[in-house]
Design an enzyme around this catalytic site. Structure first.
Site, mmCIF file in Angstrom:
data_model
loop_
_atom_site.group_PDB
_atom_site.id
_atom_site.type_symbol
_atom_site.label_atom_id
_atom_site.label_comp_id
_atom_site.label_asym_id
_atom_site.label_seq_id
_atom_site.Cartn_x
_atom_site.Cartn_y
_atom_site.Cartn_z
ATOM 1 N N GLU A 47 54.166 47.482 36.715
ATOM 2 C CA GLU A 47 53.073 46.746 37.356
ATOM 3 C C GLU A 47 52.648 45.637 36.398
ATOM 4 O O GLU A 47 52.258 45.906 35.262
ATOM 5 C CB GLU A 47 51.888 47.667 37.668
ATOM 6 N N ASP A 80 38.427 46.162 37.511
ATOM 7 C CA ASP A 80 38.910 46.507 36.178
ATOM 8 C C ASP A 80 37.776 46.701 35.187
ATOM 9 O O ASP A 80 36.763 46.015 35.235
ATOM 10 C CB ASP A 80 39.860 45.411 35.672
#
EC number: 4.2.1.20
Length: 265
Positions: free
Chosen positions: A49, A60
């Protein structure tokens, strides 16, 4: 059969679990990204990824936010990320690469233009964190037409209807977020994850990867008991943030090899 489907098919035949690491493209140093991708493979990763830097990465935690900021400061955008994939593909034609990021950079390029450019670069899957459910279907259709697997997140808060909807449009694998909140957050409740995955499998005939909160070999091993793959992001990004520049590639290879060994034990 897509590269992602092929990878999971081989893992299943071998009775092994997938290892899906995440790194932010361009971090810690733009010229190091392709070497880091190869290091991930050398250590035993099955799918990579690759995070597309974005100025407001709301899903995040602080570790990946800082990585995004560092990469953006070095002018690493979506087109640069596609160049990294193209360079990686020059010597690796088997390891799937999934771009993970936010809708804005893709929308700016244009979804059709992105699908074409990503396909030509050798991208296998795309996971857009912030696409609302009602926009997923058209996006997924465009990606699939370009030979790219549209990958989606499911969370502990996902309703039965949302799981069913994602199951209809997703391909490649399902990314199950093991925790509420942002990446790199608290510890995983293994029992809760184990209870949730069968619900997902009722709707989706796809491998399920579990991420968020996996920081070491022991946790990865435990999660692999209930999932098809483990996804590790924040811990890797933190390791690269702290590693001396000349040792970053080796540190990463060793860390991935340790996780791989635990998964195969």
């Amino acid at each position: 059969m897509s590269r992602i489907a092929q990878t999971f098919s081989q893992l299943s035949a071998q009775g092994r679990k997938g290892l899906i690491p995440f790194i932010t493209a361009g971090d810690p140093y733009p010229e190091m990204t392709v070497d880091l991708m190869h290091a991930l493979v050398k250590g035993g990763s099955n799918v990579i990824e690759l995070g597309v830097p974005f100025s407001d990465p709301m899903a995040d935690g602080p570790v990946i936010q800082r990585a995004s900021e560092r990469a953006l400061a070095k002018k690493v955008g979506l087109r640069t990320v596609l160049e990294y994939v193209r360079a990686f593909r020059a010597t690796d034609l088997t390891t799937p690469v999934v771009l993970m990021g936010y809708a804005n950079p893709i929308e700016r390029m244009g979804v059709d233009a992105f699908a074409k450019a990503a396909s030509e670069a050798g991208v296998d899957g795309v996971l857009v964190v912030d696409y609302p459910p009602e926009e997923c279907e058209a996006f997924a259709k465009t990606m699939r037409a370009a030979g790219i697997d549209p990958i989606f997140l499911l969370a502990p808060t996902s309703t039965e209807a949302r799981i069913a909807q994602i199951a209809r449009v997703a391909s490649g694998y399902i990314y199950y977020v093991s925790l509420k909140g942002v990446t790199g957050a608290a510890t995983i409740d293994l029992d809760a994850v184990a209870a949730r995955i069968p619900q997902i499998r009722q709707h989706a005939r796809l491998p399920v990867g579990v991420g968020f909160g996996i920081r070491d070999a022991a946790t990865a091993r435990a999660i692999s008991g209930v999932a098809d793959a483990v996804v590790i992001g924040s811990r890797i990004v933190q390791l690269l943030e702290e590693a001396p520049r000349e040792q970053a590639v080796q540190y990463l290879t060793d860390f991935i090899a340790e996780i791989r060994q635990a998964l195969d034990a």
